[in-house]
Enzyme design. Sequence first.
Site, mmCIF file in Angstrom:
data_model
loop_
_atom_site.group_PDB
_atom_site.id
_atom_site.type_symbol
_atom_site.label_atom_id
_atom_site.label_comp_id
_atom_site.label_asym_id
_atom_site.label_seq_id
_atom_site.Cartn_x
_atom_site.Cartn_y
_atom_site.Cartn_z
ATOM 1 N N HIS A 95 -16.729 46.065 30.749
ATOM 2 C CA HIS A 95 -16.294 47.378 30.702
ATOM 3 C C HIS A 95 -17.221 48.401 29.977
ATOM 4 O O HIS A 95 -18.522 48.132 29.774
ATOM 5 C CB HIS A 95 -14.958 47.317 29.869
ATOM 6 C CG HIS A 95 -13.595 46.903 30.432
ATOM 7 N ND1 HIS A 95 -13.636 45.473 30.442
ATOM 8 C CD2 HIS A 95 -12.733 47.623 30.741
ATOM 9 C CE1 HIS A 95 -12.286 45.383 31.210
ATOM 10 N NE2 HIS A 95 -11.793 46.602 31.453
ATOM 11 N N LYS A 148 -15.239 50.528 24.799
ATOM 12 C CA LYS A 148 -14.245 49.725 24.837
ATOM 13 C C LYS A 148 -14.500 48.709 23.534
ATOM 14 O O LYS A 148 -15.447 48.376 23.243
ATOM 15 C CB LYS A 148 -13.878 49.031 26.037
ATOM 16 C CG LYS A 148 -12.581 48.192 25.987
ATOM 17 C CD LYS A 148 -12.560 47.400 27.378
ATOM 18 C CE LYS A 148 -10.825 46.664 27.227
ATOM 19 N NZ LYS A 148 -9.905 47.526 26.824
#
Length: 270
Positions: free
Chosen positions: A154, A158
């Site tokens: 990600h 995040k």
Amino acid sequence: MKVGLFGANGRMGRVLIDALDQNENTVLSVATVRDDSPWVGMNVGELAGIGKKDVNCSAISSLSENDADVMIDFTLPVTLESNLKWCVDTKTPVVIGTTGLSETQLGLLDAAAQHIPIVFAANYSVGVNLMLSLVRQAASVLGHSADIEITEAHHRFKQDAPSGTAMAIGEAIADELGRDLKTCAVYGREGKEPERDQGTIGFATVRAGDIVGEHTALFADIGERLEITHKASSRLTFAKGAVHAAQWLHGKTPGLYSMVDVLNLKLNVS
């Protein structure tokens, strides 16, 4: 149908504004931000980069009972309790996509679902939820002999790791094999270790750049391996799934639902 947003200024909040604008059957009726946010009063369309719309961001304290038929919440875990309390107090259904929740916060969801309908999912992509079905099928055939590893990547912003989606994949596999993920998961390897225990499920995490979301479940045996991968190129995929869930949720009885229910997927293939 009137849909409201908690946390309109977040990364997903802005994409949800776009998704709701594209959907012919929904209207964004209210978009909240923190009371002290500099975004209070800003037009939601300009915030999302889609041109001026009829709604401005409002302070969350100004939210009133009839503002929305369903709320959508992709904010941070710290705001979950207050957002849930407002929904319960006003009997407003809510779609929740917040990840990284603690056991206590998951308990709050269960308690709230006794009073209002809630859809809670780690990922609102149709493809990811189909992947949960596929990894179960793979686990039922290969899981007792193959080594199982889950990798996910990600964007750098995040905060929770492994991702909620990676954990959902692990839970689906462990459940199919009759294992407890809490005891069989391995979240990191370093240095010299004993030979890999085939009964474990490994996780590897990448955080880099602007990666939207990539997940792979690897089933590796001697002589062959199977990889099931999902890659997202746009957050709009998740946003459209959440809007679909909000439409599905309207009028439902109290309870805790998932995207399995929304999409009518059959995940138990054993």
